[in-house]
Design a protein around this motif. Structure first.
Motif, PDB file in Angstrom:
ATOM      1  N   ALA A   1       0.931  -1.134   0.133  1.00  0.00           N
ATOM      2  CA  ALA A   1       0.142   0.028   0.025  1.00  0.00           C
ATOM      3  C   ALA A   1       0.831   1.212  -0.051  1.00  0.00           C
ATOM      4  O   ALA A   1       1.857   1.399   0.692  1.00  0.00           O
ATOM      5  CB  ALA A   1      -0.919   0.229   1.133  1.00  0.00           C
ATOM      6  N   ASN A   2       0.536   2.235  -0.970  1.00  0.00           N
ATOM      7  CA  ASN A   2       1.337   3.647  -1.022  1.00  0.00           C
ATOM      8  C   ASN A   2       0.525   4.465   0.173  1.00  0.00           C
ATOM      9  O   ASN A   2      -0.704   4.544   0.349  1.00  0.00           O
ATOM     10  CB  ASN A   2       0.947   4.288  -2.249  1.00  0.00           C
ATOM     11  N   GLN A   3       1.374   4.850   0.903  1.00  0.00           N
ATOM     12  CA  GLN A   3       0.807   5.636   1.897  1.00  0.00           C
ATOM     13  C   GLN A   3       1.677   6.875   2.270  1.00  0.00           C
ATOM     14  O   GLN A   3       2.782   6.952   1.841  1.00  0.00           O
ATOM     15  CB  GLN A   3       0.569   5.120   3.497  1.00  0.00           C
ATOM     16  N   PRO A   4       1.321   8.123   2.638  1.00  0.00           N
ATOM     17  CA  PRO A   4       2.074   9.369   3.009  1.00  0.00           C
ATOM     18  C   PRO A   4       3.293   8.977   3.667  1.00  0.00           C
ATOM     19  O   PRO A   4       3.256   8.661   4.607  1.00  0.00           O
ATOM     20  CB  PRO A   4       1.123  10.378   3.576  1.00  0.00           C
ATOM     21  N   ILE A   5       4.509   9.477   3.100  1.00  0.00           N
ATOM     22  CA  ILE A   5       5.609   9.322   4.151  1.00  0.00           C
ATOM     23  C   ILE A   5       5.610  10.008   5.111  1.00  0.00           C
ATOM     24  O   ILE A   5       6.089  10.024   6.209  1.00  0.00           O
ATOM     25  CB  ILE A   5       6.929   9.419   3.322  1.00  0.00           C
ATOM     26  N   ALA A   6       4.957  11.090   5.209  1.00  0.00           N
ATOM     27  CA  ALA A   6       4.862  12.398   6.253  1.00  0.00           C
ATOM     28  C   ALA A   6       4.260  11.491   7.354  1.00  0.00           C
ATOM     29  O   ALA A   6       4.472  11.804   8.767  1.00  0.00           O
ATOM     30  CB  ALA A   6       4.284  13.402   5.852  1.00  0.00           C
ATOM     31  N   ALA A   7       3.224  10.635   7.196  1.00  0.00           N
ATOM     32  CA  ALA A   7       2.488   9.921   8.255  1.00  0.00           C
ATOM     33  C   ALA A   7       3.463   9.111   9.046  1.00  0.00           C
ATOM     34  O   ALA A   7       3.388   9.137  10.238  1.00  0.00           O
ATOM     35  CB  ALA A   7       1.360   9.279   7.687  1.00  0.00           C
ATOM     36  N   TRP A   8       4.248   8.415   8.322  1.00  0.00           N
ATOM     37  CA  TRP A   8       5.207   7.511   9.026  1.00  0.00           C
ATOM     38  C   TRP A   8       6.201   8.322   9.730  1.00  0.00           C
ATOM     39  O   TRP A   8       6.413   8.112  10.794  1.00  0.00           O
ATOM     40  CB  TRP A   8       5.951   6.592   7.958  1.00  0.00           C
TER      41      TRP A   8
ATOM     42  N   ILE B   1       4.594  18.998   8.913  1.00  0.00           N
ATOM     43  CA  ILE B   1       5.043  17.625   9.457  1.00  0.00           C
ATOM     44  C   ILE B   1       5.017  17.497  10.912  1.00  0.00           C
ATOM     45  O   ILE B   1       6.241  18.212  11.279  1.00  0.00           O
ATOM     46  CB  ILE B   1       6.099  16.723   8.530  1.00  0.00           C
ATOM     47  N   GLN B   2       4.245  17.230  11.706  1.00  0.00           N
ATOM     48  CA  GLN B   2       4.188  16.885  13.018  1.00  0.00           C
ATOM     49  C   GLN B   2       2.995  16.256  13.366  1.00  0.00           C
ATOM     50  O   GLN B   2       1.906  16.593  12.893  1.00  0.00           O
ATOM     51  CB  GLN B   2       4.253  18.165  13.883  1.00  0.00           C
ATOM     52  N   ASP B   3       2.968  15.463  14.457  1.00  0.00           N
ATOM     53  CA  ASP B   3       1.762  14.703  14.785  1.00  0.00           C
ATOM     54  C   ASP B   3       0.643  15.567  15.216  1.00  0.00           C
ATOM     55  O   ASP B   3      -0.469  15.322  15.319  1.00  0.00           O
ATOM     56  CB  ASP B   3       2.002  13.659  15.608  1.00  0.00           C
ATOM     57  N   ASP B   4       1.077  16.952  15.768  1.00  0.00           N
ATOM     58  CA  ASP B   4       0.093  17.730  16.380  1.00  0.00           C
ATOM     59  C   ASP B   4      -0.653  18.779  15.256  1.00  0.00           C
ATOM     60  O   ASP B   4      -1.539  19.528  15.516  1.00  0.00           O
ATOM     61  CB  ASP B   4       0.771  18.636  17.455  1.00  0.00           C
TER      62      ASP B   4
ATOM     63  N   THR C   1       8.595  13.864   1.479  1.00  0.00           N
ATOM     64  CA  THR C   1       7.401  14.074   0.748  1.00  0.00           C
ATOM     65  C   THR C   1       6.891  13.052  -0.164  1.00  0.00           C
ATOM     66  O   THR C   1       7.755  12.587  -0.676  1.00  0.00           O
ATOM     67  CB  THR C   1       7.415  15.525   0.178  1.00  0.00           C
ATOM     68  N   GLY C   2       5.840  13.169  -0.391  1.00  0.00           N
ATOM     69  CA  GLY C   2       5.143  11.946  -1.373  1.00  0.00           C
ATOM     70  C   GLY C   2       4.638  10.969  -0.617  1.00  0.00           C
ATOM     71  O   GLY C   2       4.285  10.725   0.430  1.00  0.00           O
ATOM     72  N   SER C   3       4.442   9.450  -1.207  1.00  0.00           N
ATOM     73  CA  SER C   3       3.878   8.328  -0.790  1.00  0.00           C
ATOM     74  C   SER C   3       5.130   7.125  -0.772  1.00  0.00           C
ATOM     75  O   SER C   3       6.008   7.170  -1.588  1.00  0.00           O
ATOM     76  CB  SER C   3       2.767   7.771  -1.389  1.00  0.00           C
ATOM     77  N   VAL C   4       5.055   6.740   0.154  1.00  0.00           N
ATOM     78  CA  VAL C   4       5.992   5.282   0.387  1.00  0.00           C
ATOM     79  C   VAL C   4       5.297   3.925   0.235  1.00  0.00           C
ATOM     80  O   VAL C   4       4.292   3.855   0.683  1.00  0.00           O
ATOM     81  CB  VAL C   4       6.629   5.623   1.844  1.00  0.00           C
ATOM     82  N   LEU C   5       6.255   3.292  -0.612  1.00  0.00           N
ATOM     83  CA  LEU C   5       5.824   1.806  -0.750  1.00  0.00           C
ATOM     84  C   LEU C   5       7.061   0.896  -0.287  1.00  0.00           C
ATOM     85  O   LEU C   5       8.274   1.079  -0.825  1.00  0.00           O
ATOM     86  CB  LEU C   5       5.657   1.522  -2.290  1.00  0.00           C
ATOM     87  N   VAL C   6       6.709   0.237   0.756  1.00  0.00           N
ATOM     88  CA  VAL C   6       7.987  -0.688   1.341  1.00  0.00           C
ATOM     89  C   VAL C   6       7.893  -2.069   0.736  1.00  0.00           C
ATOM     90  O   VAL C   6       6.898  -2.632   0.606  1.00  0.00           O
ATOM     91  CB  VAL C   6       7.767  -0.663   2.911  1.00  0.00           C
ATOM     92  N   SER C   7       9.125  -2.385   0.516  1.00  0.00           N
ATOM     93  CA  SER C   7       9.360  -3.761  -0.023  1.00  0.00           C
ATOM     94  C   SER C   7       9.376  -4.874   1.191  1.00  0.00           C
ATOM     95  O   SER C   7       9.976  -4.421   2.272  1.00  0.00           O
ATOM     96  CB  SER C   7      10.672  -4.012  -0.759  1.00  0.00           C
ATOM     97  N   GLY C   8       8.934  -6.199   1.028  1.00  0.00           N
ATOM     98  CA  GLY C   8       8.969  -6.997   1.869  1.00  0.00           C
ATOM     99  C   GLY C   8      10.571  -7.344   2.450  1.00  0.00           C
ATOM    100  O   GLY C   8      10.770  -7.787   3.422  1.00  0.00           O
TER     101      GLY C   8
END
Length: 466
Positions: free
Chosen positions: A22-29, A106-109, A162-169
């Protein structure tokens, strides 16, 4: 295999827990592992201005030791994400929606702040920023101060945060490999031999010192005996030099002859010119050839590798250009161009960005400000990857409409202006600097094949100098 630090292990573990498909925002991570309000850190990226700011609470910022540690840790995070992306453990994609944004918070708050005129409210508590390097509370007290990242640092931050991240197994393998890596221990035999080695080194040093002192005293006496001889020799040479100077002073002065800089001719080609290079010979009196290498983020000119090799075989200076596509990611295009070019030699012309009206697809709505941001990102990334200063190819009309930021003036200009005038018209940004290459005509005849004629004024070696 890379040995992971404890901090890198924690990041890999967190990334490995993300859904692999799943592609998801790298900022969220980033907000879960680094940019947390509780840790006193935040990040604001001003993409349109070309810099990013790492914000730290006053407690961290005002303590130089703590501030240095925080900056170092953030730099380590960015560098590690680049490593993971480069090795294929994850991919970070910056789609059109990401590229169109001028700022990132970018900050959780933070609660998706909106860029607008005036202060930018960052969270539900009303904390805001109206200054690129400060965050304030509702009583206008400064609660965060910023450390600025620009130039190459900005490129790295923008491409990883910035952007979305896709992580390899395969990322889990990093932790497994690290756990099974052998750890070296020192046995008593090694320690014993180390002690002996130290004593041998000490005795050898004492012996060398004795020999040196004996040699120095002998050499010093010999040197003293040469001083008088050298002094007499120097006086004789000075007298002779004075005589020569007097003789020269009596001769009439001849002003140096002013010569016009040489004009070197070149051509630029692509697949549409066919095998035109085969027809080039000494009678054409060409000095350089520039060929198309790439376009967008995946296209390679079918004749590029053949042309690139043949230019050298013809004894000509070679250069290559990338035809820019405004609808595609600048970082991807820069990496594609640099990878296709490979390592440039010291006698190759620097990498060239071709930006012109056809660079904007008919169905693509371009924002002039965003285009300039993307072009600057492309140029900086190509320069970092190739180690050479890029050159910009454009025409006066397009340059005056879209290349209006003074930052572009630091790059040499290859101007397209088809005219019989003695000099071309150049875009305003380069008005005080001039041009390097002039594409003077699109109908130069080479063995009955029409092609572009390019001119360079100066010494031949300056053609390829940055």
């Amino acid at each position: 295999m890379r040995k992971l630090t404890d901090l890198e292990k924690s990041w890999v573990k967190s990334l490995s827990e993300l859904p692999p498909s799943a592609n998801q925002p790298i900022a969220a991570w980033l907000e879960t592992v680094f940019f947390k309000e509780a840790d006193g850190r935040a990040l604001i990226i001003q993409a349109s201005e070309g810099f990013a700011v790492l914000f730290l609470t006053n407690e961290l910022f005002n303590d130089e030791t703590k501030k240095a540690a925080q900056v170092s840790q953030f730099s380590e995070l960015v560098s590690f994400l680049q490593y993971l992306h480069r090795e294929g453990y994850l991919s970070i994609n910056r789609g059109k929606a990401t590229r169109d944004k001028s700022m990132f918070f970018i900050q959780d708050d933070f609660i998706d702040p909106k860029t607008q005129n005036g202060p930018i409210v960052l969270n539900a508590k009303g904390e805001y920023t109206d200054n690129p390097h400060k965050i304030l509370d509702t009583k206008k007290n400064t609660i965060y101060q910023g450390v600025r990242f620009d130039y190459d640092q900005f490129d790295a931050v923008l491409s990883t945060c910035t952007g979305s991240v896709l992580v390899s197994g395969a990322i889990r393998q990093l932790l497994e490999d690290d756990q099974h890596a052998p750890h070296k221990t020192r046995d008593s035999g090694t320690v014993h031999w180390n002690v002996i080695s130290v004593w041998v080194a000490i005795l050898a040093a004492i012996l060398c010192l004795f020999i040196y002192l004996h040699y120095r005293s002998t050499h010093h006496m010999r040197a003293l005996s040469l001083v008088d001889y050298k002094q007499d020799q120097l006086s004789s040479r000075l007298d002779s030099m004075n005589g020569h100077l007097e003789q020269l002073a009596s001769q009439p002065y001849a002003a140096p002859v002013q010569t016009k800089p040489a004009t070197h001719r070149g051509i630029d080609i692509s697949r549409w010119n066919g095998d035109i290079l085969q027809a080039v010979d000494q009678q054409d009196r060409l000095s350089f050839v520039i060929c198309k290498a790439t376009q967008g983020k995946s296209y390679v000119d079918p004749d590029f590798h053949t042309n690139w090799k043949l230019i050298t075989e013809k004894g000509l200076i070679r250069g290559a250009y990338h035809f820019y596509d405004a609808s595609q990611d600048p970082m991807d295009q820069a990496e594609h161009f640099a990878k296709t070019l490979g390592e440039l030699t010291s006698t190759d012309i620097g990498p060239i960005l071709d930006i012109e009206p056809e660079s904007i697809p008919a169905d693509f709505e371009v924002d002039p400000l965003q285009l300039q941001v993307d072009l600057y990102i492309f140029l900086r990334h190509v320069e970092r990857l190739s180690g050479r200063k890029p050159i910009i190819y454009t025409d006066p009309s397009f340059g005056n409409q879209y290349l209006t930021n003074e930052k572009f003036g630091q790059y040499a200009l290859w101007v397209a202006d088809y005219t019989d005038a003695a000099q071309p018209t150049i875009p305003r940004i380069w008005s005080g600097k001039g041009y390097k290459f002039w594409q003077k005509s699109a109908s130069y005849d080479l063995d009955s094949h029409p092609t572009d004629l390019d001119l360079f004024k100066g010494e031949r070696a300056e053609i390829y100098r940055d």
